[in-house]
Enzyme design. Structure first.
Site, PDB file in Angstrom:
ATOM      1  N   SER A  96       0.838  -1.201   0.000  1.00  0.00           N
ATOM      2  CA  SER A  96       0.000   0.000   0.000  1.00  0.00           C
ATOM      3  C   SER A  96       0.879   1.258   0.000  1.00  0.00           C
ATOM      4  O   SER A  96       1.691   1.447  -0.886  1.00  0.00           O
ATOM      5  CB  SER A  96      -0.946  -0.045   1.200  1.00  0.00           C
TER       6      SER A  96
ATOM      7  N   ASP B  49      -9.453  -6.356  -3.938  1.00  0.00           N
ATOM      8  CA  ASP B  49      -9.008  -5.121  -3.276  1.00  0.00           C
ATOM      9  C   ASP B  49      -9.982  -3.984  -3.580  1.00  0.00           C
ATOM     10  O   ASP B  49     -10.217  -3.641  -4.737  1.00  0.00           O
ATOM     11  CB  ASP B  49      -7.607  -4.755  -3.748  1.00  0.00           C
TER      12      ASP B  49
ATOM     13  N   HIS C 168      -6.940  -6.455  -0.157  1.00  0.00           N
ATOM     14  CA  HIS C 168      -5.882  -5.486   0.113  1.00  0.00           C
ATOM     15  C   HIS C 168      -4.809  -6.067   1.034  1.00  0.00           C
ATOM     16  O   HIS C 168      -3.625  -5.810   0.846  1.00  0.00           O
ATOM     17  CB  HIS C 168      -6.486  -4.222   0.730  1.00  0.00           C
TER      18      HIS C 168
END
Length: 447
Positions: free
Chosen positions: A257, A375, A403
Site C-alpha cells: 500500500s 481489493d 488489500h
C-alpha cells in the site's frame, strides 16, 4: 461505541488524544530480534531484524562465482509533451518472464509505449489478466495498442521534457544462503511490522536476513504529536536511515500500500543498492496528493468517536471475507491500531509531487506487482498502469486475496516472492544472436 464518543468529547475539550498514543518500549534490543533505532533525536523506530545462522563466509572468488547473474542493457528515452502525452521508447533490453512457473525471462525486442498522463482508463486497458497466471509485460508493442489515434488538435508538438537512461544492470538470483542479500519489508498507513509475520518467519527460516520497521506512530515506534512528523518526506527520511544502517550489496524492497511509495523512493535514490522490488497493492504511478474531501480531514476527536466504524470499514474493505479468521488476523497484525491524530496526519501528509509517471518510468530495477483481486482500495487498472510504465515489471493477480493479501494468502504470496527472488533473466538468445550479426558485418563491409 459510547466509550469512544465520551473519550472523543474529552479529547475535544482537553486537546489531548487520550490513551491511544503508541509509545516505544524502553529498551534498545530484545531476544526476539527487535531493535529500536533512533533515526533522529527523540524519534525512535522499532525494527525487527533477523540474522540467520550461516556457515563460515566464503572467499571473494567463490562468492562472486555463486552470485552469477546476467547483465541487462537498460536504455530508455522518456518524452513528455505539453499536450499531456508520455512517450517511452525502450531502446535497450526489455524482459518478459513467467515468474509463477519459474521460467527464465527472455529478452524481447525494443518497443515504444505511448500513454496519456491525464487519462488512466485508456492507458491501463480494459482487459483483465487471468488470475494467478497472466503477467503483464513491462511494455507493449505498437501492434498491441488498441487505442484510437489522437485527434489532430492533440498532436505532439515540442517536447516539454526529455529524460535519457543508459545503464547496465546485473540481475541475479538471490538465495537465503547469500550473505550479501537483505529483505526490507515496509508497511502502509495504519499497519505495523506485525502484518509481515508470515513473510518474516518464512524467509528467515530459508536463511534470509530480514528487516521490518514500524513507521513513526505505528506499532511500538514513537508517536510525535506534531503533524509534520508524518509527511511523506519525514517518513521517507526515517526509512532512508534504516536502509543505510542495514543495507548490504543486494537489497530487496517489499512494500504494501503506502509502503510501496517508500520502496519507489529508495529504489530511485539508491539504484546500485536496490536489486529487486515487490509492490503489493500499491496503486498507480501517480504523484501523491492528499484528498481534501476525505473523511480523514475531520478533526482528530471526531475520528476518535468514529474509530469503531473505521475499524469495521477497514476490515470489510481490506479482506475478501470478514469472518473470525480475518478479525483474528487483523488483531494479530496490529493493523489499524493507531491514534486518530496519527491517522489524520498520515493521510494529510501524503504529498509527493515528484512521484509521477516519469519518476516511476526511470526505475531500471526488476519489479514484481502483486494485486489482490478483491481489493477495494486499489483498483486493478492502477496496477496495470504501473506495469505499463515500468521497464521490468511483472503483474501477478491473486484471485482469493484483497488489500491485505499477504495476511489472507500467506503461502501464495510467499511462493510468488521467493520465485521472484530466485529469478534471473535468460540472455542466452541475445548472446547467440551476436555471433551471427558479427559474421554478417564483414560481408556487408566488403560491398
Amino acid at each position: 461505541m459510547l466509550t469512544s464518543i465520551t473519550e472523543g468529547i474529552l479529547c475535544c475539550l482537553t486537546g489531548k488524544m487520550g490513551g491511544g498514543v503508541v509509545l516505544p518500549v524502553q529498551t534498545s534490543t530484545s531476544k526476539d530480534g527487535f531493535e529500536f533505532v533512533e533515526v533522529k533525536p527523540g524519534r525512535v523506530l522499532r525494527v525487527r531484524h533477523v540474522v540467520p545462522e550461516r556457515p563460515a563466509p566464503q572467499d571473494a572468488a567463490e562468492e562472486a562465482a555463486e552470485e552469477g547473474g546476467s547483465s541487462i542493457h537498460c536504455k530508455r528515452k522518456i518524452t513528455v509533451y505539453r499536450n499531456g502525452q508520455l512517450v517511452i521508447e525502450n531502446l535497450g533490453d526489455v524482459l518478459h518472464s513467467e515468474i509463477l512457473q519459474c521460467q527464465n525471462g527472455d529478452v524481447e525486442p525494443c518497443s515504444t509505449v505511448e500513454v496519456e498522463l491525464s487519462d488512466y482508463s485508456t492507458a491501463a486497458g480494459a482487459v483483465t489478466p487471468d488470475a494467478k497466471t497472466a503477467p503483464i509485460p513491462p511494455a507493449a508493442s505498437p501492434g498491441e495498442q488498441q487505442k484510437p489515434a489522437p485527434p489532430p488538435r492533440r498532436r505532439r508538438r515540442k517536447p516539454k521534457r526529455t529524460v535519457l537512461i543508459d545503464s547496465e544492470r546485473k540481475i541475479s538470483s538471490c538465495k537465503g544462503t547469500h550473505s550479501d542479500v537483505v529483505l526490507f519489508f515496509i508497511h502502509g498507513v495504519g499497519g505495523s511490522l506485525d502484518i509481515w509475520g508470515s513473510q518474516l518467519d518464512f524467509f528467515s527460516r530459508l536463511g534470509y536476513e530480514v528487516i521490518a520497521p514500524d513507521l513513526a506512530g505505528h506499532g511500538a515506534s514513537t508517536a510525535p504529536q506534531i503533524a509534520a512528523a508524518y509527511t511523506f518526506y519525514a517518513l521517507a527520511e526515517d526509512l532512508r536511515a534504516v536502509f543505510k544502517r542495514y543495507s548490504r550489496k543486494r537489497n530487496i524492497l517489499i512494500g504494501h500500500s503506502y509502503g510501496v511509495s517508500f520502496c519507489t523512493f529508495l529504489a530511485h535514490e539508491y539504484p546500485d543498492l536496490v536489486h529487486k522490488v515487490v509492490m503489493i497493492n500499491g496503486g498507480g504511478p501517480t504523484a501523491l496528493e492528499p484528498s481534501l474531501c476525505s473523511i480523514f480531514q475531520l478533526p482528530s476527536c471526531v475520528l476518535h468517536c468514529l474509530s469503531p466504524c473505521l475499524a469495521w470499514s477497514f476490515l470489510k474493505a481490506g479482506f475478501a471475507r470478514q469472518g473470525a479468521k480475518e478479525k483474528q488476523l487483523l488483531k494479530e497484525g496490529n493493523a489499524f491500531n493507531v491514534s486518530p491524530f496519527v491517522l489524520r496526519a498520515m493521510m494529510s501528509g501524503q504529498y509527493w509531487p515528484e512521484g509521477d509517471e516519469v519518476y516511476h518510468s526511470e526505475l531500471t530495477v526488476p519489479i514484481l506487482l502483486v494485486h489482490g483481486m478483491h481489493d477495494k482500495f486499489v483498483p486493478m487498472d492502477e496496477d496495470q498502469r504501473m506495469a505499463e510504465i515500468l521497464l521490468f515489471a511483472f503483474l501477478k493477480v491473486i484471485e482469493e486475496g484483497s488489500h491485505m493479501v499477504m495476511m489472507e494468502c500467506p503461502e501464495t504470496v510467499n511462493t510468488l516472492l521467493h520465485e521472484f527472488f530466485l529469478w534471473e533473466p535468460d540472455t542466452s538468445k541475445k548472446d547467440k544472436a551476436k555471433p551471427a550479426a558479427s559474421q554478417a558485418d564483414p560481408a556487408g563491409g566488403n560491398k
